[in-house]
Design an enzyme around this catalytic site. Structure first.
Site, PDB file in Angstrom:
ATOM      1  N   GLU A 130      81.075  67.051   2.901  1.00 24.12           N
ATOM      2  CA  GLU A 130      80.753  66.220   1.483  1.00 24.12           C
ATOM      3  C   GLU A 130      79.482  66.946   0.959  1.00 24.12           C
ATOM      4  OE1 GLU A 130      80.403  61.948   1.821  1.00 24.12           O
ATOM      5  OE2 GLU A 130      82.268  61.928   3.125  1.00 24.12           O
ATOM      6  N   GLU A 180      82.302  58.934   9.454  1.00 21.88           N
ATOM      7  CA  GLU A 180      81.248  57.925   9.518  1.00 21.88           C
ATOM      8  C   GLU A 180      81.642  56.824  10.578  1.00 21.88           C
ATOM      9  OE1 GLU A 180      79.773  57.448   5.620  1.00 21.88           O
ATOM     10  OE2 GLU A 180      78.573  58.522   6.205  1.00 21.88           O
TER      11      GLU A 180
HETATM   12  C1  GAL Z   1      79.339  59.675   2.559  1.00 22.65           C
HETATM   13  C2  GAL Z   1      80.495  58.921   2.821  1.00 22.65           C
HETATM   14  C3  GAL Z   1      81.426  58.559   1.794  1.00 22.65           C
HETATM   15  C4  GAL Z   1      80.503  58.133   0.602  1.00 22.65           C
HETATM   16  C5  GAL Z   1      79.424  59.040   0.288  1.00 22.65           C
HETATM   17  C6  GAL Z   1      78.601  58.343  -0.775  1.00 22.65           C
HETATM   18  O1  GAL Z   1      78.196  59.174   3.309  1.00 22.65           O
HETATM   19  O2  GAL Z   1      81.250  59.657   3.802  1.00 22.65           O
HETATM   20  O3  GAL Z   1      82.555  57.712   2.013  1.00 22.65           O
HETATM   21  O4  GAL Z   1      80.147  56.764   1.304  1.00 22.65           O
HETATM   22  O5  GAL Z   1      78.497  59.092   1.471  1.00 22.65           O
HETATM   23  O6  GAL Z   1      79.073  58.065  -1.981  1.00 22.65           O
END
Ligand code: GAL
Length: 958
Positions: A490, A420
């Site tokens: 993620e 990010e």
């Molecule tokens: C993503 C980010 C993580 C964390 C997650 C939400 O956007 O990469 O670091 O913030 O969201 O828990």
């Protein structure tokens, strides 16, 4: 002695990575060169600003006798019981004004001091040199040894080494380290986590004998066509490389090709070797493997792989990011035991010892650079350091420190530029440098949707429909992207109760070749152990800005107890598929590993009647190769009378102890239904008998005026009525930035947490007591016409609830069922899903059987209290002197507080047990989804407000 008085703190706000440090190189533990750990108690002084104190503390003879002490490695804000400030949690907002590279004047600065002697057997100071290594300091440090300023550095989770041989003395060495919480580097370290200053990884003094190793690069590839590995160890200092098991003895820089067993995450074959130079011997652990993108797929050793991964932050509830080796090992063992095969080191390179464990036990690693500039999104990414050439040296320094440190780990298959950070030239420069330095691994970065700099297309939290389109190649995108494999770096946001819907993702990953799996967000809740609150989260330290419990979104609780989400994930990603129709007498077993055959597993059958195992035995299954399936015959079912529900349970277990799991550890399982349960019939015999204040019916008594149930046999029952409310989960509440409907909010808007119950009629009939009600919230026309119909066969009591929605219901219900209080209940026995909780889209791991628990153990201790603990598919449950059978099966939960109290609690310590156990028997539950940072539940898991009818049969038990 040179002692400079340089009180300038300009370096703190300088975008450069630092000065004085040695070039980055491989991290290793020498076989024979001496080293001295400088971990331990250090003297410590905290100042409010970077320049509050001069640097006289670094000079020899300074008296720090009056200073406090801290543990190194450690974070000062987690030591000293609050005397040294407190942690701050923000997700992406910078906790200081955004004015790069400036930082606030109030800049907590910790002076650390340690005096050490060299051990007696330390080589003479004339023999070779010495290096001082810092493995991690947040966020900026300046270092003096024996009064000499040796440099300063940034890059918190990266190593920094200094040549110090010329400064050492046999005794009384004074090492002084000034650490600033905020620096220009903080702009590059805006990861979603606690801000935790300190020297949080090891400090080590390394002897460097003359002719010792500087940097070296182990190139070990595998040719899956010939079965041969090629080894070449490039070393800055010439030497020889030996690998006894392979009869290798070659000069550095010289390639050698021999037949080998390859390394994979499933078969982590490592060969021990030695790199010997004139002055040093360095142990090597060589894994031969080749990683490429070919035909649009990530292939290792010629085969496409499927990531079943997690995002791992380093976390310990008391020590923060200062992890000890045992905790690292615990993470790896827990992952392996839960079928996880991959880790993304979100969002920085971990302690290097963690990567040794990944090599040894077998995990694919996406090693991520210590880089995130997420806070710039608030200003439309203006002035983003990754798109500003002044910062590029710092970015390249970070890339190099990661790659050089970790390049000899076979487990690392991808380098990730960071997280990010938007897009920009700096990222491109990093990718170019990495590609040039190490062509043997892939480059990853999620922020680059055009894949300009990357070798894989990566996204986070894409919903199922989009993932499917990507799998089908219908997502468009740049020409380059269309040819690349896809991963979700993620997904499945594991905040609180959840994540829901991961089985649905896994089906897609397995259906489309282009989808090569993903990484659940995230491994562990970053709760901080707290004397009053249990575990603290954002806001608990009075932070000016914070993001609450968004920091608690892991598959394991802060103390590493697995949450139900981890059990679910283990089941969803199991590497063996067991399927079939129970009545057919065969099961189909499929090997879903990418490399291993099934020879490490033993299979077992069990035959269950009404949840009780009446026979069990081994099930011979061939050692199928990856991707192969076999139809396996089940034995004759054990002869047994009766008419109960019947099923097979087939398990795949470890045949022998492995490095990560005991013999008989369950890897995969399935249940196959043979015969359904007969329905429980209660033939009404005799109707309600009206009395003055009570109406009796079979074993039960009701309030004659209100129709409310009072007792069943000797058991007092309170407040039995329809219930639709659940304490919203983090996923129900959703995140404020989510586009989709956020049901937690909507449910409250429509008053589902304050439903009123209007009594319309109490009708004692010939064979039933009927109570008619309307359940509805103030202010709205919405309502649920609810009829309770009670019958009895003299000993048992049956309740049939009929619900008819009225008005225009546009929201799903949180739950639909009944609740009531029992005065005395502790042990619970049930036949249904268990042992853990389950919801409509988190029920994969729910195994049908007979289970028991205490009421307290039924609770899942989510760090922020919320709906939890439901058991699925319950046929019957016994507690508090009652047996309850459901028609159809129901969701069961019981707790020592009401759903309203659960809803109001902020921390587990807010929940106080009352005298009553509140029981919910639910006909339906709304799905969980992942909307705390992802899509909500899929439509098939919605609990729509629709006409419904369901029954329970109550009987008093001894
Ligand atoms: C993503 C980010 C993580 C964390 C997650 C939400 O956007 O990469 O670091 O913030 O969201 O828990």
């Amino acid at each position: 002695m040179h002692f400079r008085t340089t009180d300038s703190t300009d370096y703190v706000e300088d975008v450069s990575p630092g000065s004085g440090a040695l070039p980055p190189r491989a991290w290793y533990a020498s076989s024979d060169a001496r080293s001295l750990s400088l971990n331990g108690r250090w003297r410590f002084r905290l100042s409010e600003t970077a320049g509050a104190e001069d640097d006289s503390f670094a000079s020899e003879g300074f008296d720090a006798g009056g200073w406090a002490e801290v543990a190194v490695p450690g974070h000062w804000v987690l030591q000293g019981d609050g005397a040294f400030g407190s942690p701050i949690y923000t997700n992406h907002l910078y906790p200081f004004p955004v004015d790069p590279p400036r930082v606030p004047t109030r800049n907590p600065t910790g002076d650390h001091l340690r005096v050490f002697d060299l051990p007696e057997d330390w080589p003479a100071l004339s023999e070779g040199g010495a290096v001082l290594r810092f493995d991690g300091v947040e966020s900026c440090a300046r270092v003096w040894l024996n009064g000499t300023d040796i440099g300063e550095f940034k890059g918190s989770r990266l190593p920094h080494e200094f040549a110090v041989g010329h400064l050492l003395k046999p005794a009384g060495n004074v090492l002084a380290v000034r650490v600033h919480q905020w620096s220009a580097g903080s702009y590059l370290e805006d990861q979603d986590q606690w801000w935790l200053p300190g020297i949080f990884r090891d400090v080590t003094l390394l002897h460097r004998p003359a002719g010792s190793v500087l940097d070296f690069f182990v190139h070990a590839s595998y040719d899956h066509v010939t079965g041969e590995g090629t080894l070449r160890v490039d070393s800055d200092v010439d030497g020889r490389v030996t690998v006894p098991a392979l009869d290798i003895d070659v000069a550095t820089g010289e390639p050698v090709t021999v037949p080998v067993e390859p390394w994979t995450a499933e078969t982590p074959r490592l060969y021990d070797g030695i790199l010997a130079t004139e002055g040093e011997r360095v142990p090597l652990r060589i894994g031969f493997r080749t990683v490429v993108v070919e035909d649009g797929l990530i292939k290792v050793n010629g085969r496409a792989i499927l990531f079943k991964g997690v995002n791992r932050h380093e976390w310990h509830p008391e020590k923060g990011r200062a992890l000890d080796p045992e905790t690292m090992r615990e993470d790896v063992l827990l992952m392996k035991r839960h079928n996880i095969n991959a880790v993304r080191t979100s969002h920085y390179p971990p302690h290097p010892a963690f990567l040794d464990l990944c090599d040894e036990y077998g995990l694919w690693v996406v090693d991520e650079c210590d880089l995130e500039t997420h806070g710039f999104t608030e200003q439309a990414w203006r002035d983003n350091p990754v798109d500003d050439d002044r910062w590029t040296p710092a970015l390249l320094d970070r890339a190099a420190r990661m790659v050089e440190r970790d390049k000899n780990h076979p487990s690392v298959v991808m380098w990730s530029l960071g997280n990010e950070a938007g897009t920009g030239r700096g990222l491109t420069a990093m990718a170019e440098w990495i590609h040039g330095r190490d062509g043997s691994r892939l480059v990853h970065y999620e922020g680059d949707w055009d894949c300009r700099d990357t070798d894989v297309y990566s996204r986070m939290y894409a919903d199922h429909a989009e993932v499917e389109r990507i799998g089908q190649g219908l997502d468009g995108g740049t020409h380059k992207r269309r040819g690349l494999p896809f991963i979700q770096c993620e997904y499945g946001h594991a905040m609180g109760n959840g994540p829901g819907g991961i089985a649905d993702y896994q089906r897609l990953f397995e259906a489309y070749d282009r989808l090569q799996g993903g990484f659940i967000w995230e491994w562990i809740d970053h709760g901080i152990k707290h004397p009053e609150l249990g575990y603290a989260y954002g806001g608990d330290f009075g932070e000016e800005l914070h993001d609450g419990n968004f920091v608690c979104d892991g598959l394991v609780f802060p103390d590493r107890t697995p949450s139900p989400g981890l059990a679910e994930y283990k089941k969803v990603i199991e590497p063996v598929r067991i399927e079939g129709e129970g009545a057919a007498g065969t099961v189909r077993v499929t090997n879903a590993y990418d490399f291993a055959d099934l020879s490490a597993l033993a299979f077992e059958w069990a035959y269950d009647i009404d949840g009780e195992t009446v026979g069990a035995g081994p099930l011979p299954v061939p050692a199928l190769a990856p991707g192969e399936s076999a139809e396996v015959k089940l034995p004759e079912p054990p002869a047994h009378g009766g008419v109960g529900e019947r099923q097979w349970t087939v398990r795949a277990l470890l045949a022998d102890e492995t490095p990560w799991g005991p013999k008989e550890h369950v890897v995969a399982w399935a249940q196959l239904l043979v015969a359904e349960r007969p329905s429980a019939s209660v033939a009404a015999s005799g109707g309600p008998v009206p009395g003055q204040r009570l109406v009796t019916l079979g074993p039960a008594a009701f309030d004659a005026r209100t129709g409310e149930l009072r007792t069943i046999g000797a058991v007092d029952v309170t407040g039995l009525r329809l219930d639709v409310w659940r304490a919203p989960t983090d996923n129900d509440d959703g995140a404020s930035w989510q586009d989709g409907t956020r049901y937690g909010e909507l449910w409250r808007k429509y008053g589902l947490h304050r439903m009123q119950h209007r009594l319309d009629a109490v009708e004692p009939g010939d064979d039933a007591l009927t109570v008619r009600t309307r359940v509805a919230p103030a202010a709205w026309e919405l309502g649920l016409a609810t009829v309770y119909r009670w019958t009895s066969d003299g000993t048992r009591l049956k309740l049939t609830v009929s619900v008819t929605p009225e008005g225009d219901w546009t929201v799903p219900l949180p739950r639909l069922g009944i609740r009531f209080g029992l005065p005395r209940a502790d042990r619970v026995r049930w036949f249904g899903g268990g042992p853990g909780e389950a919801y409509p889209d988190t029920r994969s791991a729910s195994m049908l059987g007979r289970w028991h628990s205490s009421v307290d153990e039924l609770q899942t201790p989510y760090v922020r209290p919320q709906e939890n603990g439901a058991r699925a598919d319950v046929r019957w449950a016994e507690l508090g002197g009652l047996r309850i059978e459901g028609e159809p099966e129901f969701w069961f939960s019981a707790r020592r507080w009401t759903n309203e109290q659960l809803d109001a609690a902020r921390h587990l310590t807010d929940l106080r047990s009352g005298d009553t156990v509140w029981v919910n028997l639910d006909h339906g539950q709304h799905g969980i989804g992942s909307q705390s940072c992802g899509p909500g539940p899929l439509p098939q898991y919605f609990l729509k407000a629709e006409p419904a009818e369901f029954s329970f049969v109550f009987s008093p038990i001894g």
